[in-house]
Design a protein around this motif. Structure first.
Motif, PDB file in Angstrom:
ATOM      1  N   MET A   1      37.798  41.468  10.046  1.00  0.00           N
ATOM      2  CA  MET A   1      38.328  41.603  11.397  1.00  0.00           C
ATOM      3  C   MET A   1      37.863  40.412  12.231  1.00  0.00           C
ATOM      4  N   THR A   2      38.276  39.259  11.841  1.00  0.00           N
ATOM      5  CA  THR A   2      37.948  38.066  12.614  1.00  0.00           C
ATOM      6  C   THR A   2      39.212  37.533  13.265  1.00  0.00           C
ATOM      7  N   GLY A   3      39.051  36.513  14.068  1.00  0.00           N
ATOM      8  CA  GLY A   3      40.206  35.906  14.701  1.00  0.00           C
ATOM      9  C   GLY A   3      40.565  36.504  16.051  1.00  0.00           C
ATOM     10  N   LYS A   4      39.871  37.531  16.467  1.00  0.00           N
ATOM     11  CA  LYS A   4      40.161  38.135  17.771  1.00  0.00           C
ATOM     12  C   LYS A   4      39.787  37.192  18.897  1.00  0.00           C
ATOM     13  N   HIS A   5      38.895  36.274  18.608  1.00  0.00           N
ATOM     14  CA  HIS A   5      38.504  35.303  19.639  1.00  0.00           C
ATOM     15  C   HIS A   5      39.719  34.490  20.093  1.00  0.00           C
ATOM     16  N   GLU A   6      40.706  34.323  19.217  1.00  0.00           N
ATOM     17  CA  GLU A   6      41.932  33.616  19.604  1.00  0.00           C
ATOM     18  C   GLU A   6      42.670  34.379  20.699  1.00  0.00           C
ATOM     19  N   LYS A   7      42.722  35.707  20.572  1.00  0.00           N
ATOM     20  CA  LYS A   7      43.354  36.533  21.606  1.00  0.00           C
ATOM     21  C   LYS A   7      42.609  36.372  22.929  1.00  0.00           C
ATOM     22  N   ILE A   8      41.290  36.364  22.841  1.00  0.00           N
ATOM     23  CA  ILE A   8      40.469  36.231  24.052  1.00  0.00           C
ATOM     24  C   ILE A   8      40.702  34.863  24.683  1.00  0.00           C
ATOM     25  N   LYS A   9      40.657  33.839  23.843  1.00  0.00           N
ATOM     26  CA  LYS A   9      40.866  32.464  24.320  1.00  0.00           C
ATOM     27  C   LYS A   9      42.212  32.344  25.028  1.00  0.00           C
ATOM     28  N   ASN A  10      43.239  32.892  24.421  1.00  0.00           N
ATOM     29  CA  ASN A  10      44.580  32.805  24.996  1.00  0.00           C
ATOM     30  C   ASN A  10      44.732  33.635  26.267  1.00  0.00           C
ATOM     31  N   ALA A  11      43.864  34.625  26.451  1.00  0.00           N
ATOM     32  CA  ALA A  11      43.936  35.485  27.633  1.00  0.00           C
ATOM     33  C   ALA A  11      43.112  34.959  28.808  1.00  0.00           C
ATOM     34  N   LEU A  12      42.328  33.901  28.583  1.00  0.00           N
ATOM     35  CA  LEU A  12      41.532  33.352  29.685  1.00  0.00           C
ATOM     36  C   LEU A  12      42.466  32.878  30.796  1.00  0.00           C
ATOM     37  N   PRO A  13      42.234  33.339  32.004  1.00  0.00           N
ATOM     38  CA  PRO A  13      43.122  32.940  33.106  1.00  0.00           C
ATOM     39  C   PRO A  13      42.862  31.502  33.547  1.00  0.00           C
ATOM     40  N   ASP A  14      43.846  30.926  34.195  1.00  0.00           N
ATOM     41  CA  ASP A  14      43.660  29.605  34.783  1.00  0.00           C
ATOM     42  C   ASP A  14      42.489  29.705  35.759  1.00  0.00           C
ATOM     43  N   GLY A  15      41.681  28.689  35.782  1.00  0.00           N
ATOM     44  CA  GLY A  15      40.544  28.691  36.685  1.00  0.00           C
ATOM     45  C   GLY A  15      39.259  29.149  36.025  1.00  0.00           C
ATOM     46  N   ALA A  16      39.338  29.706  34.830  1.00  0.00           N
ATOM     47  CA  ALA A  16      38.131  30.101  34.094  1.00  0.00           C
ATOM     48  C   ALA A  16      37.980  29.152  32.915  1.00  0.00           C
ATOM     49  N   ASP A  17      36.770  28.625  32.751  1.00  0.00           N
ATOM     50  CA  ASP A  17      36.510  27.707  31.643  1.00  0.00           C
ATOM     51  C   ASP A  17      36.163  28.441  30.354  1.00  0.00           C
ATOM     52  N   ALA A  18      35.566  29.632  30.501  1.00  0.00           N
ATOM     53  CA  ALA A  18      35.097  30.375  29.336  1.00  0.00           C
ATOM     54  C   ALA A  18      34.746  31.794  29.751  1.00  0.00           C
ATOM     55  N   ILE A  19      34.456  32.618  28.734  1.00  0.00           N
ATOM     56  CA  ILE A  19      33.938  33.962  28.984  1.00  0.00           C
ATOM     57  C   ILE A  19      32.691  34.153  28.131  1.00  0.00           C
ATOM     58  N   LEU A  20      31.676  34.768  28.733  1.00  0.00           N
ATOM     59  CA  LEU A  20      30.428  35.069  28.048  1.00  0.00           C
ATOM     60  C   LEU A  20      30.443  36.548  27.698  1.00  0.00           C
ATOM     61  N   LEU A  21      30.497  36.843  26.408  1.00  0.00           N
ATOM     62  CA  LEU A  21      30.508  38.228  25.954  1.00  0.00           C
ATOM     63  C   LEU A  21      29.078  38.684  25.709  1.00  0.00           C
ATOM     64  N   THR A  22      28.698  39.736  26.409  1.00  0.00           N
ATOM     65  CA  THR A  22      27.334  40.238  26.328  1.00  0.00           C
ATOM     66  C   THR A  22      27.265  41.636  25.737  1.00  0.00           C
ATOM     67  N   SER A  23      28.382  42.330  25.673  1.00  0.00           N
ATOM     68  CA  SER A  23      28.355  43.683  25.115  1.00  0.00           C
ATOM     69  C   SER A  23      28.542  43.620  23.603  1.00  0.00           C
ATOM     70  N   TYR A  24      27.855  44.503  22.900  1.00  0.00           N
ATOM     71  CA  TYR A  24      27.942  44.556  21.446  1.00  0.00           C
ATOM     72  C   TYR A  24      29.392  44.719  20.992  1.00  0.00           C
ATOM     73  N   VAL A  25      30.121  45.615  21.655  1.00  0.00           N
ATOM     74  CA  VAL A  25      31.501  45.912  21.250  1.00  0.00           C
ATOM     75  C   VAL A  25      32.385  44.670  21.362  1.00  0.00           C
ATOM     76  N   SER A  26      32.274  43.950  22.456  1.00  0.00           N
ATOM     77  CA  SER A  26      33.095  42.745  22.639  1.00  0.00           C
ATOM     78  C   SER A  26      32.689  41.633  21.684  1.00  0.00           C
ATOM     79  N   GLN A  27      31.389  41.504  21.446  1.00  0.00           N
ATOM     80  CA  GLN A  27      30.912  40.483  20.517  1.00  0.00           C
ATOM     81  C   GLN A  27      31.425  40.767  19.104  1.00  0.00           C
ATOM     82  N   TYR A  28      31.358  42.024  18.707  1.00  0.00           N
ATOM     83  CA  TYR A  28      31.852  42.400  17.379  1.00  0.00           C
ATOM     84  C   TYR A  28      33.362  42.185  17.295  1.00  0.00           C
ATOM     85  N   TYR A  29      34.055  42.546  18.343  1.00  0.00           N
ATOM     86  CA  TYR A  29      35.506  42.351  18.393  1.00  0.00           C
ATOM     87  C   TYR A  29      35.852  40.871  18.210  1.00  0.00           C
ATOM     88  N   ALA A  30      35.140  40.000  18.885  1.00  0.00           N
ATOM     89  CA  ALA A  30      35.444  38.568  18.863  1.00  0.00           C
ATOM     90  C   ALA A  30      35.126  37.916  17.524  1.00  0.00           C
TER      91      ALA A  30
END
Length: 182
Positions: A1-30
């Motif tokens: 279950m890898t590659g979800k980071h691509e979904k996250i990357k593509n969902a980053l809104p204009d004006g945001a350079d990155a997202i810092l995932l701190t929750s276990y669930v989001s980190q595992y998802y990514a």
């Protein structure tokens, strides 16, 4: 279950350079990697898994779509990548931890993610559906197994232990939630 980071990357809104995932669930998802005590940083170009040194070797073997770094490298990464606007998971990051990050990384503007990753997790892809079906099959077999040993004198703790053992023996990684027993 890898590659979800691509979904996250593509969902980053204009004006945001990155997202810092701190929750276990989001980190595992990514990244599909089971670890604690670290971060996942998803930029518009790349994903970084920043973990405690105890996880580095395993992460390098298991995670193919992210650069593996030690947790302490977050400062240099944010600086080197010129991250100015960083989204964070406000639902799972404590105020104390956020204030600590703001102090340490005072050149970064922290922006609440408004549930960006949790909204992506709501929609399952084929792999996730397959894993869910597999988990359901294991749970059904485990329930049948427990029903076959329920009798007077068997304690709830014994049943809970048998349930967990049977599920893990048949392919489960862990319990979905802690078994409740008295």
């Amino acid at each position: 279950m890898t590659g979800k980071h691509e979904k996250i990357k593509n969902a980053l809104p204009d004006g945001a350079d990155a997202i810092l995932l701190t929750s276990y669930v989001s980190q595992y998802y990514a990244c599909g990697f089971d670890f604690e005590d670290g971060y996942v940083l998803v930029t518009k170009d790349k994903t970084y898994l920043l973990c405690d040194f105890r996880y580095t070797e395993a992460a390098k073997k298991e995670v193919k779509d992210a650069e593996i770094c030690e947790r302490g490298e977050l400062l240099s990464l944010l600086s080197d990548l010129e991250i100015k606007k960083l989204m964070f998971e406000e639902d799972t990051l404590s105020v104390g931890r956020l204030e600590s990050l703001k102090t340490k990384y005072n050149f970064v503007e922290f922006i609440p993610s408004s549930g960006l990753v949790s909204s992506l997790r709501q929609f399952k892809d084929e792999d996730e559906i397959e894993y869910t079906v597999k988990a359901q099959r294991i749970a059904e077999k485990a329930f049948d197994r427990v029903l076959s040993i329920v009798k007077e004198g068997v304690t709830e703790k014994e049943l809970a232990l048998e349930l967990e053992f049977f599920m893990r023996k048949n392919g489960a990684d862990a319990e979905a939630f802690k078994t409740i027993c008295i």
